[in-house]
Design a protein around this motif. Structure first.
Motif, PDB file in Angstrom:
ATOM      1  N   ARG A  34       0.834  -1.208   0.000  1.00  0.00           N
ATOM      2  CA  ARG A  34       0.000   0.000   0.000  1.00  0.00           C
ATOM      3  C   ARG A  34       0.867   1.257   0.000  1.00  0.00           C
ATOM      4  NH1 ARG A  34      -5.606   1.362   3.040  1.00  0.00           N
ATOM      5  NH2 ARG A  34      -6.129  -0.440   1.774  1.00  0.00           N
ATOM      6  N   THR A  92       2.243   1.955  -3.349  1.00  0.00           N
ATOM      7  CA  THR A  92       1.216   2.618  -4.151  1.00  0.00           C
ATOM      8  C   THR A  92       1.254   4.124  -3.906  1.00  0.00           C
ATOM      9  OG1 THR A  92      -0.214   0.662  -4.014  1.00  0.00           O
ATOM     10  CG2 THR A  92      -1.267   2.738  -4.607  1.00  0.00           C
ATOM     11  N   LYS A  93       1.381   4.501  -2.642  1.00  0.00           N
ATOM     12  CA  LYS A  93       1.454   5.924  -2.284  1.00  0.00           C
ATOM     13  C   LYS A  93       2.713   6.566  -2.864  1.00  0.00           C
ATOM     14  CE  LYS A  93       0.485   9.747  -0.005  1.00  0.00           C
ATOM     15  NZ  LYS A  93       1.666  10.546  -0.377  1.00  0.00           N
ATOM     16  N   ASP A 108       6.968   1.197 -12.743  1.00  0.00           N
ATOM     17  CA  ASP A 108       6.480   1.211 -11.361  1.00  0.00           C
ATOM     18  C   ASP A 108       5.267   0.296 -11.210  1.00  0.00           C
ATOM     19  OD1 ASP A 108       8.362   3.054 -10.493  1.00  0.00           O
ATOM     20  OD2 ASP A 108       7.079   4.776 -10.922  1.00  0.00           O
ATOM     21  N   MET A 109       4.360   0.362 -12.178  1.00  0.00           N
ATOM     22  CA  MET A 109       3.156  -0.460 -12.113  1.00  0.00           C
ATOM     23  C   MET A 109       3.500  -1.944 -12.238  1.00  0.00           C
ATOM     24  SD  MET A 109       1.033   1.864 -11.542  1.00  0.00           S
ATOM     25  CE  MET A 109      -0.364   0.764 -11.446  1.00  0.00           C
ATOM     26  N   LEU A 151       4.855  -3.035  -8.890  1.00  0.00           N
ATOM     27  CA  LEU A 151       3.804  -3.142  -7.878  1.00  0.00           C
ATOM     28  C   LEU A 151       3.056  -4.457  -8.003  1.00  0.00           C
ATOM     29  CD1 LEU A 151       1.952  -1.930  -5.672  1.00  0.00           C
ATOM     30  CD2 LEU A 151       0.628  -0.864  -7.522  1.00  0.00           C
ATOM     31  N   TRP A 152       2.609  -4.775  -9.212  1.00  0.00           N
ATOM     32  CA  TRP A 152       1.801  -5.989  -9.394  1.00  0.00           C
ATOM     33  C   TRP A 152       2.654  -7.252  -9.324  1.00  0.00           C
ATOM     34  CZ3 TRP A 152      -1.956  -3.698  -7.850  1.00  0.00           C
ATOM     35  CH2 TRP A 152      -2.528  -2.581  -8.435  1.00  0.00           C
ATOM     36  N   GLN A 203      -5.827  -4.589  -1.356  1.00  0.00           N
ATOM     37  CA  GLN A 203      -4.842  -3.587  -1.787  1.00  0.00           C
ATOM     38  C   GLN A 203      -5.027  -3.254  -3.265  1.00  0.00           C
ATOM     39  OE1 GLN A 203      -3.522  -2.309   0.890  1.00  0.00           O
ATOM     40  NE2 GLN A 203      -4.572  -4.057   1.831  1.00  0.00           N
ATOM     41  N   ALA A 212      -6.263   0.420  -4.709  1.00  0.00           N
ATOM     42  CA  ALA A 212      -5.593   1.157  -5.781  1.00  0.00           C
ATOM     43  C   ALA A 212      -6.588   1.520  -6.883  1.00  0.00           C
ATOM     44  CB  ALA A 212      -4.448   0.323  -6.349  1.00  0.00           C
ATOM     45  N   ILE A 247      -3.877   4.762 -14.989  1.00  0.00           N
ATOM     46  CA  ILE A 247      -3.552   4.561 -13.578  1.00  0.00           C
ATOM     47  C   ILE A 247      -4.532   5.433 -12.781  1.00  0.00           C
ATOM     48  CG2 ILE A 247      -1.774   4.836 -11.813  1.00  0.00           C
ATOM     49  CD1 ILE A 247       0.333   4.817 -14.028  1.00  0.00           C
ATOM     50  N   TRP A 248      -5.217   4.919 -11.818  1.00  0.00           N
ATOM     51  CA  TRP A 248      -5.267   3.616 -11.195  1.00  0.00           C
ATOM     52  C   TRP A 248      -6.493   2.812 -11.632  1.00  0.00           C
ATOM     53  CZ3 TRP A 248      -1.193   2.230  -8.371  1.00  0.00           C
ATOM     54  CH2 TRP A 248      -0.356   3.244  -7.897  1.00  0.00           C
ATOM     55  N   VAL A 277      -6.037  -0.424 -13.330  1.00  0.00           N
ATOM     56  CA  VAL A 277      -4.945  -1.237 -12.764  1.00  0.00           C
ATOM     57  C   VAL A 277      -4.057  -1.812 -13.881  1.00  0.00           C
ATOM     58  CG1 VAL A 277      -5.936  -1.790 -10.525  1.00  0.00           C
ATOM     59  CG2 VAL A 277      -6.589  -3.174 -12.471  1.00  0.00           C
TER      60      VAL A 277
END
Length: 302
Positions: free
Chosen positions: A44, A47-48, A71-72, A75-76, A99, A103, A128-129, A132
């Motif tokens: 989380r 994500t921030k 970055d995405m 994250l995933w 989570q 997002a 984004i977001w 996803v």
């Protein structure tokens, strides 16, 4: 003060991307199976971080891929790999799903450009977001690599993806994973158990017993969705053709979800439920009953 060319910065970002994945793998492996870990909170906060960097205009002169698309992916990737270490039936799986939902609920990420106009962070896979982006790609990649991980981790990952699909995340794209799981488990000719595979090497074929828990997760956590996709005859551009056993049974259509394919899975479980291995037989029977519970509309067609 040293300055770096665009090419140097891109190379540096690509190197960090590879290092990030290696670090995630190492950290998760070291922590091991822990349903009470705080990985969800770290995800989380990541994500921030992505949000804050975009709003501050960090790397705004770089192409989108290097500004925020990687970055995405990271994250995933983290989310999918984390799911492997959370027990399939533990509520912590739902916390991880939350989570992703959190997002997505943040809506379209945007900020004012130099012209003072609101500009949405778009990618080659959506916004984004809200969309996803790259989640499906990373989840599918994780599943494609699951043949080399322990069966318990495969089960955990399958349960997580099924939970995501059940709440409509990137609907209906995650259904592709369900078809892969069910094809490998119920439509492919393979030994009942590992002891019957006739091979002791690491490359031996996975058995029905190895794969059945991962398949069960889809009926248990996503049964209604699977039934709906079957009734809708949902198809995909991906590799979702029927397996060898289904082709022998002349199941049509030969790709995607269908009522005929659902019934083939049900009948195949009925067959497996009469096998000589008591543990496998009992799981197959539970799966068949779960299909009957969530498949009332299809059952009514018989």
């Amino acid at each position: 003060m040293a300055t770096f060319s665009m090419g140097d910065r891109i190379k540096s970002r690509e190197a960090f991307h590879a290092t990030f994945k290696e670090s995630v793998d190492a950290d998760l492996k070291q922590a091991g199976y822990d349903n009470n870990n705080t990985t969800w909170h770290s995800i989380r906060m990541f994500t921030k971080t992505i949000l804050s960097q975009y709003l501050r205009g960090a790397n705004s002169d770089l192409p989108k891929k290097y500004r925020y698309e990687l970055d995405m992916h990271e994250l995933w990737y983290w989310v999918a790999q984390a799911a492997r270490y959370i027990a399939a039936d533990h509520p912590a799986q739902d916390r991880l799903v939350a989570q992703v939902q959190h997002a997505r609920a943040m809506g379209n990420l945007s900020c004012k450009n130099e012209a003072g106009e609101e500009e949405v962070a778009t990618t080659s896979d959506g916004n984004i977001w809200s969309d996803v982006p790259f989640l499906v790609e990373e989840v599918q990649s994780a599943w494609k690599a699951s043949g080399t991980i322990p069966s318990v981790e495969r089960h955990n990952l399958s349960a997580f993806v099924a939970r995501l699909a059940s709440v409509g995340v990137r609907d209906p794209d995650l259904g592709v994973v369900a078809l892969w799981v069910l094809r490998e488990t119920l439509e492919t000719d393979r030994p009942l158990t590992s002891s019957l595979s006739g091979s002791n090497n690491e490359n031996k074929q996975a058995s029905i017993a190895d794969l059945l828990p991962a398949a069960n997760a889809w009926f248990l956590y996503c049964g209604y969705k699977i039934e709906s996709l079957s009734i809708q005859t949902q198809d995909y551009d991906s590799d979702v053709e029927t397996g060898e056993l289904a082709r022998r049974a002349n199941i049509t259509p030969s790709s995607g979800f269908s009522v005929a394919r659902w019934k083939f899975w049900r009948d195949r479980l009925e067959e497996i439920s009469h096998c000589e291995d008591q543990e496998v037989a009992q799981l197959a029977e539970r799966m068949r009953k779960t299909m009957k519970t969530w498949g009332e509309r299809i059952e009514g067609m018989d």
